[in-house]
Design a protein around this motif. Structure first.
Motif, mmCIF file in Angstrom:
data_model
loop_
_atom_site.group_PDB
_atom_site.id
_atom_site.type_symbol
_atom_site.label_atom_id
_atom_site.label_comp_id
_atom_site.label_asym_id
_atom_site.label_seq_id
_atom_site.Cartn_x
_atom_site.Cartn_y
_atom_site.Cartn_z
ATOM 1 N N ARG A 23 0.830 -1.198 0.000
ATOM 2 C CA ARG A 23 0.000 0.000 0.000
ATOM 3 C C ARG A 23 0.867 1.250 0.000
ATOM 4 N N SER A 25 1.554 5.262 0.919
ATOM 5 C CA SER A 25 1.299 6.151 2.047
ATOM 6 C C SER A 25 1.710 7.566 1.672
ATOM 7 N N ASP A 73 5.144 8.923 -0.127
ATOM 8 C CA ASP A 73 5.700 8.010 -1.134
ATOM 9 C C ASP A 73 5.663 8.682 -2.501
ATOM 10 N N GLN A 77 -6.211 6.692 0.223
ATOM 11 C CA GLN A 77 -7.399 6.131 0.874
ATOM 12 C C GLN A 77 -7.806 4.845 0.156
#
Length: 162
Positions: free
Chosen positions: A9, A11, A14, A142
């Protein structure tokens, strides 16, 4: 990607993965070409399904005010360009719709994996939204967002609604 491995994932902070895909008109759109602008990149499972239609229409309805605040909107799904063109025409969509048929962008952005659909665990595109800043850095990530009400919530999260 293994069937059981959880996607990596993204964040805030990044670097945004490269994103160069065809749109519903056959043109190529690259995130790198949008440097200097803020970009909302959202991933959705399938064009012309009820939730995805609601979300795309909400983004279209907010597009003018999002652009006035400096944001561009890119919607990404595994659908082929012809289906995206039908989606745009059927629902009067104004946002840029990108085709990721080999799911390379979906994988790079961590938006493919296990999700619940009608009470069953399935593999698929996880409805997700990212805000990329002017330098190409993830500002907001999200995952597992709801289709209904998401754009209004995103606008609040970005401080765009008084």
């Amino acid at each position: 990607m293994s069937e059981t491995a959880a996607p990596t994932r993204l964040s805030p902070g990044d670097p945004a993965p490269d994103l160069t895909l065809g749109d519903d008109t056959g043109a190529t759109v690259s995130l790198a070409d949008l440097r200097g602008r803020k970009v909302i990149v959202y991933f959705y499972p399938a064009a012309m399904t009820p939730g995805c239609t609601k979300q795309a229409c909400d983004f279209t309805d907010s597009l003018e005010s999002l652009r006035a605040s400096g944001y561009e909107v890119l919607g990404v799904s595994p659908d082929k360009p012809a289906k995206l063109a039908s989606f745009r025409e059927r629902d009067g969509l104004g946002i840029t719709l990108l085709s990721d048929p080999d799911k390379s962008a979906v994988a790079a952005w961590g938006t493919f994996g296990e999700k619940k659909m009608y009470g069953k665990v399935v593999q698929g595109v996880i409805r997700s939204t990212f805000v990329v800043d002017e330098q190409g850095t993830i500002e907001l990530a999200q995952y597992n967002v709801k289709a209904t009400g998401h754009v209004a919530k995103l606008r609040r999260d970005l401080g765009l609604d008084a």
